[in-house]
Design an enzyme around this catalytic site. Sequence first.
Site, PDB file in Angstrom:
ATOM      1  N   LEU A  89      28.112  -6.874   1.403  1.00  0.00           N
ATOM      2  CA  LEU A  89      28.193  -7.350   3.037  1.00  0.00           C
ATOM      3  C   LEU A  89      29.057  -6.626   3.482  1.00  0.00           C
ATOM      4  O   LEU A  89      29.193  -5.271   2.966  1.00  0.00           O
ATOM      5  CB  LEU A  89      28.384  -8.611   2.464  1.00  0.00           C
ATOM      6  CG  LEU A  89      27.848 -10.025   1.641  1.00  0.00           C
ATOM      7  CD1 LEU A  89      27.807 -11.086   1.413  1.00  0.00           C
ATOM      8  CD2 LEU A  89      26.565 -10.254   2.777  1.00  0.00           C
ATOM      9  N   ALA A  90      29.454  -6.753   4.089  1.00  0.00           N
ATOM     10  CA  ALA A  90      31.111  -6.124   5.658  1.00  0.00           C
ATOM     11  C   ALA A  90      31.532  -6.370   4.595  1.00  0.00           C
ATOM     12  O   ALA A  90      32.541  -5.328   4.546  1.00  0.00           O
ATOM     13  CB  ALA A  90      30.635  -6.659   7.030  1.00  0.00           C
ATOM     14  N   GLU A  91      32.094  -7.404   3.705  1.00  0.00           N
ATOM     15  CA  GLU A  91      33.417  -6.860   3.547  1.00  0.00           C
ATOM     16  C   GLU A  91      33.197  -8.365   1.886  1.00  0.00           C
ATOM     17  O   GLU A  91      32.427  -9.409   2.095  1.00  0.00           O
ATOM     18  CB  GLU A  91      34.203  -7.977   3.933  1.00  0.00           C
ATOM     19  CG  GLU A  91      34.730  -6.991   5.313  1.00  0.00           C
ATOM     20  CD  GLU A  91      35.312  -5.886   5.458  1.00  0.00           C
ATOM     21  OE1 GLU A  91      35.881  -5.482   4.185  1.00  0.00           O
ATOM     22  OE2 GLU A  91      35.826  -5.336   6.434  1.00  0.00           O
ATOM     23  N   THR A  92      33.891  -8.214   0.597  1.00  0.00           N
ATOM     24  CA  THR A  92      33.718  -8.330  -0.596  1.00  0.00           C
ATOM     25  C   THR A  92      35.382  -8.660  -0.824  1.00  0.00           C
ATOM     26  O   THR A  92      36.219  -7.538  -0.955  1.00  0.00           O
ATOM     27  CB  THR A  92      33.699  -8.034  -1.907  1.00  0.00           C
ATOM     28  OG1 THR A  92      31.893  -7.955  -1.573  1.00  0.00           O
ATOM     29  CG2 THR A  92      33.386  -8.650  -3.087  1.00  0.00           C
TER      30      THR A  92
END
Length: 260
Positions: free
Chosen positions: A43-46
């Site tokens: 995902l774009a960010e974790t």
Amino acid sequence: MIRLFQIDAFTDTQFKGNPAAVCPLDNWLDTEVMQQIAAENNLAETAFFVQKGEYFEIRWFTPTVEVDLCGHATLASAYVLFNELGYEADTIRFYSERSGDLGVSRQNDWLTLDFPADVVAQVNITAAFADALGVAPTAIYEGKSDFMIVVESEQDIKNLEPDMSKVAQLGNRGVIVTAKGNEVDFVSRFFAPQSGIDEDPVTGSAHTTLAPYWAGVFGKSELTAKQLSQRGGDLKCQVVQDRVLISGKACKYMEGSISI
């Protein structure tokens, strides 16, 4: 076992907004392990956070790098604390070694980020930006992490088809492209192939750059915004001295656990 939540941020509808993975931790994992988890999540960010007394330390990873600040994954982390982990107060204090004190408050189903405003400097317009984005900038600014490119119209934003290989060569974390909105005060899109994300659906941290700029243009401190990615996202912003309050909603998509 590590608990894992996937939250759609800056929307109240599943499959819209910006999905973020959130991993509450009892103690910090090795940085390499967190980076591997973020790559696996893809995902774009974790976001990862650890409680330290009355506040929570927080860190954010794209699939390829750790970043200094991420709005939507902080909003998602607050959603998890408020709605899944039983946090009872109406304000959460986060702390990042890279970005300092960060707050999130709730009012009904709206969550509001309290982030430091970005400080930008105008830079010369060069052919490299128009070549990478396929549209002529009217102004270019450089902040702490990103370039902000101002273009003529909302339609220009909708029509963008950047050359990602050329965008990656521009440097910094990423490139924000923005214009006045037709139905909201301003619109934007965010591209960061240099950080492992071609286009980020909704970028909360970019609004620490966008909101002060547009507040100056419009001469007002409260603004409405929309990020015009395919998933789309809606935000409210308020500039308060050297801080930006960024508000949005969130909803849960998935809950599970990581076996490591």
